[in-house]
Design an enzyme around this catalytic site. Structure first.
Site, short mmCIF file in Angstrom:
data_model
loop_
_atom_site.label_atom_id
_atom_site.label_comp_id
_atom_site.label_asym_id
_atom_site.label_seq_id
_atom_site.Cartn_x
_atom_site.Cartn_y
_atom_site.Cartn_z
CD GLU A 82 -3.12 0.67 2.05
OE1 GLU A 82 -2.95 -0.40 3.17
OE2 GLU A 82 -3.28 2.12 3.12
CG ASN A 126 -9.16 -1.20 0.99
OD1 ASN A 126 -9.02 -3.06 1.98
ND2 ASN A 126 -9.60 -0.61 2.34
CD GLU A 127 -10.32 -2.35 6.51
OE1 GLU A 127 -9.82 -1.66 6.81
OE2 GLU A 127 -9.63 -3.50 6.69
CE1 TYR A 129 -3.81 -6.59 8.97
CE2 TYR A 129 -5.61 -5.36 8.76
CZ TYR A 129 -4.41 -5.86 8.51
OH TYR A 129 -4.15 -4.92 6.91
CD GLU A 138 -6.05 -4.77 4.57
OE1 GLU A 138 -6.21 -4.69 5.59
OE2 GLU A 138 -6.46 -4.02 3.08
CD GLN A 172 0.33 -2.31 4.31
OE1 GLN A 172 0.72 -1.82 3.30
NE2 GLN A 172 -0.84 -1.65 4.27
O1 AHR Z 1 -3.04 -2.70 6.11
C1 AHR Z 1 -3.70 -1.26 6.66
C2 AHR Z 1 -4.77 -1.15 6.97
O2 AHR Z 1 -5.59 -2.24 7.79
C3 AHR Z 1 -5.08 -0.81 5.64
O3 AHR Z 1 -5.43 0.60 4.87
C4 AHR Z 1 -6.96 -1.48 5.59
O4 AHR Z 1 -7.28 -1.87 4.93
C5 AHR Z 1 -6.45 -2.59 6.90
O5 AHR Z 1 -7.87 -1.35 7.83
#
Ligand code: AHR
Length: 494
Positions: free
Chosen positions: A26, A173-174, A240, A297, A346
């Site tokens: 990103e 995205n999101e 995450y 992600e 990432q």
């Molecule tokens: O990876 C960091 C961020 O995490 C991304 O930009 C977003 O999609 C997520 O909240």
């Protein structure tokens, strides 16, 4: 602790899509700029502006697919700012990530060139949150239209004659959060509308990915599947691994306690529950599993390294991260029917990175080594492997997965998440003549829970040859040290 497993090397369960070993880069912190792109005039050795050291390291792990330009950045990105002569490109503010100036020097042409150099599929995420349908549709035309058209002519003016092949395209995205704070009903309608204009030109067939749920937002999946499943090839999921709390303290990347170690492992294992529950909802609307889960992600998210820009999400990467990655891969293997792609967040200098850079220096992380060791599973066939594992803090102490490649070589990967005890594993090998078998092992381990590589000690955590196993009849006996990942290669002796 002792564990047993039965591996049926002749019972094949289906392909492990190599794209689960995918990546995500990103415009965030030092991922693209400094980490990947330094520009042609940089004193850092580069190939057409891409750092050569990073490029070569990524080539080695066989990146199958790369997602770009975000993340949250995607829904603020206007692709036309990032094409044409660099000196004319618009300078904008990356409002979401640190408020820094984005000079747009890395745009569509540079990203596509990077993918060509890596030999990977591009996965582009379009802007729904702040972009128009026309803008998205013209981006597709710019990249993939062959004949005469305003966008294709513009691409040619900018130096690219042939259209690119673009397979994967994400529609936002999101969108429940940074991508527009939408309700699933609203996004679902927008998805249907935007994707209509994501056209297939000149034989290019786009695999359309809808923005999916955050963690356990099952209602989001329910609504998207109910209203829009027939318009999509994939639905994304973001999760995450955060040992603490997102807003009040995620936990440190190094110097953490035994409890934090265990919580991190528990949270990594949670991916299995999430995939099971989202898949169950999807099964209701799509029993044939035509719509894939795209985990675009995932990875660890800790507090940033002290003294670094909080908007840059720079964190160290330890053997704990390596185990988190290995556990995820085993879970993705188990869900191979539904999970067709995953992109760790990432690639460089951000969150659970493969690579860290500091000026002209570069190191690879323990997570990088897992991608390297596990690449043997890419596009291999998953084998039936039943494990009876003893518990470590209410979790299985070991996790195992096996696959067979096109040459018939079987690879077994094993994790021992216990921070202080060995794991003794007996694998009963079935469906294979063990008399003519050659076994080789590689291990990634460390004596400390937070062992990591630094610019002074770049090889503190690195793979080594592993021989603490024996083959007796059909029993493969393996003794793993605490905190370790082992990959065993079982080859027929010629
Ligand atoms: O990876 C960091 C961020 O995490 C991304 O930009 C977003 O999609 C997520 O909240």
């Amino acid at each position: 602790m002792r564990h047993t497993a039965v591996l049926n090397t002749d019972i094949e369960q289906g392909k492990i899509n190599k794209n689960i070993y995918g990546h995500f880069a990103e415009h965030l912190g030092r991922c693209i700029y400094e980490g990947i792109w330094v520009g042609e005039d940089s004193s850092i050795p580069n190939t057409n502006g891409i750092r050569t050291d990073v490029l070569e390291a990524l080539q080695k792990i066989r990146v199958p697919v790369l997602r770009w330009p975000g993340g949250c950045f995607a829904d603020e990105y206007h692709w036309k700012d990032g094409i044409g002569p660099k000196e004319n490109r618009k300078r904008m503010v990356n409002t979401h990530w640190g408020g820094v100036v984005e000079n747009n020097h890395f745009g569509t042409h540079e990203f596509m060139m990077l993918c060509e150099m890596l030999g990977c599929e591009p996965y582009i995420c379009g802007n729904v949150g702040s972009g128009t349908v026309q803008e998205m549709s013209e981006w597709i035309e710019y990249m993939t239209f062959k004949g005469e058209s305003p966008m294709a002519d513009w691409r040619r003016e900018n130096g690219r004659d042939e259209p690119w092949k673009l397979k994967y395209f994400g529609v936002g995205n999101e969108n429940w959060g940074c991508g527009g704070n939408m309700r699933p009903e609203y996004y679902s309608d927008l998805y249907r509308r935007y994707q209509t204009y994501v056209r297939n030109y000149d034989g290019n067939q786009i695999y359309k990915i809808a923005g999916g749920a955050n963690i356990d937002d099952y209602n989001w999946t329910e609504v998207l599947m109910r209203e829009s499943a027939r318009f999509m090839d994939g639905l994304s999921l973001h999760y995450y691994t955060i040992p603490g709390e997102f807003w009040t303290g995620k936990g440190a990347a190094t110097g953490f306690s035994e409890d934090e170690w265990a919580v991190t492992m528990q949270k990594a294992y949670r991916m299995d529950e999430l995939l099971t529950k989202h898949s169950t909802i999807m099964d209701k609307y799509d029993p044939e599993k035509k719509v894939a889960i795209i985990v675009d992600e995932w990875g660890t998210w800790f507090d940033v390294e002290p003294g670094t820009n909080p908007g840059f999400l720079y964190q160290q990467n330890t053997i704990r991260d390596a185990l988190v990655a290995a556990i995820h891969f085993h879970i993705f293997h188990n869900h191979h029917e539904r999970v067709q792609m995953a992109n760790i967040a990432q690639t460089v200098n951000v969150l659970q990175a493969m690579i860290l850079t500091e000026g002209s220096n570069m190191i690879v992380t323990p997570t990088y080594h897992v991608f390297d060791l596990f690449k043997v599973h890419q596009d291999a066939v998953k084998l039936t492997l039943e494990t009876t594992a003893e518990e470590y803090k209410s979790m299985p102490q070991v996790s195992l997965s096996a696959s067979k490649n096109a040459e018939g070589t079987v690879n077994i990967s094993c994790c021992n998440i216990d921070h202080e005890n060995e794991a003794e594993i007996t694998v009963d090998l079935r469906g294979i003549n063990t008399e003519s078998l050659f076994v080789a092992g590689t291990i990634l381990t460390a004596e400390q829970m937070d062992a990591h590589n630094t610019f002074d000690q770049p090889d503190r955590v690195q793979p080594a040859s592993f021989s603490n196993f024996s083959l007796s009849g059909t029993s493969l006996n393996v003794t793993m040290p605490p905190i370790s990942i082992v990959v065993l290669e079982l080859k027929k002796n010629e």
